[in-house]
Motif scaffolding. Structure first.
Motif, PDB file in Angstrom:
ATOM      1  N   TYR A 195      28.655 -42.697  -7.243  1.00 37.39           N
ATOM      2  CA  TYR A 195      28.196 -42.481  -5.861  1.00 37.39           C
ATOM      3  C   TYR A 195      27.585 -41.094  -5.671  1.00 37.39           C
ATOM      4  O   TYR A 195      28.011 -40.131  -6.275  1.00 37.39           O
ATOM      5  N   LYS A 215      33.140 -45.588   3.645  1.00 33.88           N
ATOM      6  CA  LYS A 215      32.385 -46.622   4.364  1.00 33.88           C
ATOM      7  C   LYS A 215      32.759 -48.015   3.866  1.00 33.88           C
ATOM      8  O   LYS A 215      32.851 -48.960   4.616  1.00 33.88           O
ATOM      9  N   LYS A 216      32.946 -48.081   2.544  1.00 36.02           N
ATOM     10  CA  LYS A 216      33.145 -49.364   1.892  1.00 36.02           C
ATOM     11  C   LYS A 216      34.565 -49.925   2.078  1.00 36.02           C
ATOM     12  O   LYS A 216      34.771 -51.133   1.995  1.00 36.02           O
ATOM     13  N   THR A 224      37.631 -54.023  -0.485  1.00 35.66           N
ATOM     14  CA  THR A 224      37.827 -52.741  -1.160  1.00 35.66           C
ATOM     15  C   THR A 224      39.058 -52.044  -0.603  1.00 35.66           C
ATOM     16  O   THR A 224      39.194 -51.879   0.608  1.00 35.66           O
ATOM     17  N   CYS A 272      37.201 -42.189   6.715  1.00 37.69           N
ATOM     18  CA  CYS A 272      37.394 -43.648   6.707  1.00 37.69           C
ATOM     19  C   CYS A 272      37.521 -44.228   8.109  1.00 37.69           C
ATOM     20  O   CYS A 272      38.445 -43.864   8.829  1.00 37.69           O
ATOM     21  N   ALA A 295      30.683 -42.529   0.721  1.00 38.37           N
ATOM     22  CA  ALA A 295      30.345 -43.879   0.273  1.00 38.37           C
ATOM     23  C   ALA A 295      31.597 -44.746   0.191  1.00 38.37           C
ATOM     24  O   ALA A 295      31.626 -45.876   0.680  1.00 38.37           O
ATOM     25  N   ASP A 297      38.093 -51.414   3.056  1.00 36.55           N
ATOM     26  CA  ASP A 297      38.644 -52.315   4.066  1.00 36.55           C
ATOM     27  C   ASP A 297      40.033 -51.854   4.485  1.00 36.55           C
ATOM     28  O   ASP A 297      40.504 -52.198   5.569  1.00 36.55           O
TER      29      ASP A 297
END
Ligand code: CTP
Length: 413
Positions: A85, A94-95, A21, A128, A91, A97
């Motif tokens: 979300y 967290k996801k 992501t 993040c 959300a 990359d």
């Protein structure tokens, strides 16, 4: 003989990026339009892309453009509750990359550097835990304003990666610093974060590439056909795998890799000095350069004028850099040589492996189509004291990764 069956093809690249992501934070600058292209490139590589825009950015490019390209709602307003979300920014944060903020205006840089989170972009970035990359884009004077520079420095200290803006014509027609680099460059910054496991993190790798040049007089020199492609591929791949890479290079014709420390040299003697002074601190040294074995015994001070008689140039031996490194190899250091041959490829390479005290040698034949100088592919056999691995025909980048797989396994033994 082992057959290598794990190549770094485009399919492999996609496999590695699939499901990753990437968040793209777009702020108010005319360069915002370029991010549409970047979003497209990432989705083509099967990454999940979410775009967060500041309200100002929406004046430069319509959110619908990003929504069409990414198939995800473009996030602008923190208080929009109409989508997937529950607590959107947490959300997504967290996801993710990797996060790239590009173009990053002076305003957004200032906010993040000073802990202000008052919209979707800044709140998400603040939440993040992954790597954040910032690509400033603004007017020359704004960019050099000490307040902006201090904010950038602060972000750097906090582990943000700053993409240096290009110099060139800016939106108002002025020439200066502040142009956002092209999407292809920004893509490489993202790929560096998410492509490949960082199996060489913490390792210092020195790669040599290209051809040395041995001067005859102020006008002429002796060189060879090396283009540096194989060495550049190795340097780039090692950097993507987390290594700190020094690239000592002579004459080359290939596109210069990013994320490496460049050391330009002219002759074999220069390469000897550059390599031997950096060698003691290196964990891995890969000598892909085509080094002259001989050089003119004397370099004429003035241009040699032609005459009707024949001309001979007396040559003397250069130093064998790899041989020297093999003699002075410290414990745990991995030394990799190359052997490009026209006959008895494996026998000659095996002899060089022993004579130069190497851990591995990459042998290829100039006679094989798809191997050797200038081509984008190579056909390499990697020889270690434990045996041989045939890599088969593959691109030089694939071959570089295959060689690094073997080196990486050795560093973890
Ligand atoms: N090499 C080096 N210094 C030199 C010559 C070669 O470090 N003066 C390195 C090359 O970078 C390569 C390896 O040695 O990694 C083999 O180079 P090659 O020219 O094939 O071998 P040589 O040892 O020069 O042997 P020969 O000329 O007999 O083939």
């Amino acid at each position: 003989m082992l057959k290598y069956n794990c190549t770094y093809t485009y399919e492999r690249l996609i496999e590695m990026l699939k499901g990753k992501t990437v968040l793209l934070g777009v702020s108010g600058s005319i360069a915002a339009y370029k991010i549409a292209n970047l979003a497209r490139m990432l989705t083509k590589l099967h990454c999940e892309v979410h775009v967060l825009m500041t309200e100002n950015a929406a004046n430069f490019i319509h959110p619908l453009t990003f929504e069409t390209l990414t198939q995800h709602k473009c996030l602008i307003d923190t208080f929009d509750r109409n989508f997937e979300y529950s607590v959107e920014h947490v959300a997504l944060a967290k996801k993710a990359d990797a996060v790239l903020i590009a173009p990053a205006s002076a305003n957004v840089i200032g906010k993040i550097a000073n802990g202000i989170a008052d919209d979707m972009l800044t709140t998400t970035v603040m939440a993040c835990p992954c790597k954040k990359i910032i690509s400033p884009a603004m007017n020359h004077n704004m960019f050099h304003n000490p307040i902006v520079q201090e904010n950038i420095e602060k972000l750097r200290r906090y582990g943000y990666e700053i993409v240096a803006p290009d110099h060139g014509m800016l939106a108002n027609g002025d020439d200066g610093d502040g142009r956002m680099p092209e999407p292809e460059i920004l893509l490489k910054y993202i790929l560096r974060e998410i492509y490949h496991e960082k199996d060489l993190a913490g390792k210092k790798v020195l790669v040599t590439a290209g051809a040395t040049r041995e001067a005859i007089d102020p006008v002429r020199y002796i060189t060879n056909h090396s283009t540096g492609k194989m060495g550049f591929a190795l340097a780039e791949a090692a950097a993507y795998r987390g290594a700190e890479v020094t690239l000592v290079y002579g004459k080359t014709e290939a596109e210069f890799p990013m994320f490496v420390k460049p050391v330009s040299i002219f002759s074999a003697e220069d390469m000897f000095n550059a390599v031997t002074s950096a060698a003691p601190e290196q964990d891995i040294i890969i000598k892909a350069a085509a080094v002259a074995d001989y050089r003119p015994a004397e370099i004429a001070d003035e241009k040699i004028k032609k005459s009707d008689s024949e001309l001979s140039i007396k040559l003397e031996r250069t130093k064998d850099i790899l041989g020297h490194l093999g003699e002075h190899k410290r414990d745990g250091q991995i030394l990799c040589g190359f052997a490009m041959e026209t006959s008895n490829v494996i026998e000659n390479a095996e002899e060089k492996l022993k004579r130069k005290n190497l851990d591995l040698i990459c042998a290829n034949s100039l006679r094989q189509e798809g191997a050797g100088f200038g081509s984008d592919t190579n056909i390499i056999t990697v020889i270690t004291k434990d045996g041989k691995t045939e890599l088969g025909k593959m691109t030089k980048f694939e071959a570089a990764n295959a060689i690094l797989d073997i080196i990486s396994a050795k560093t973890h033994q």
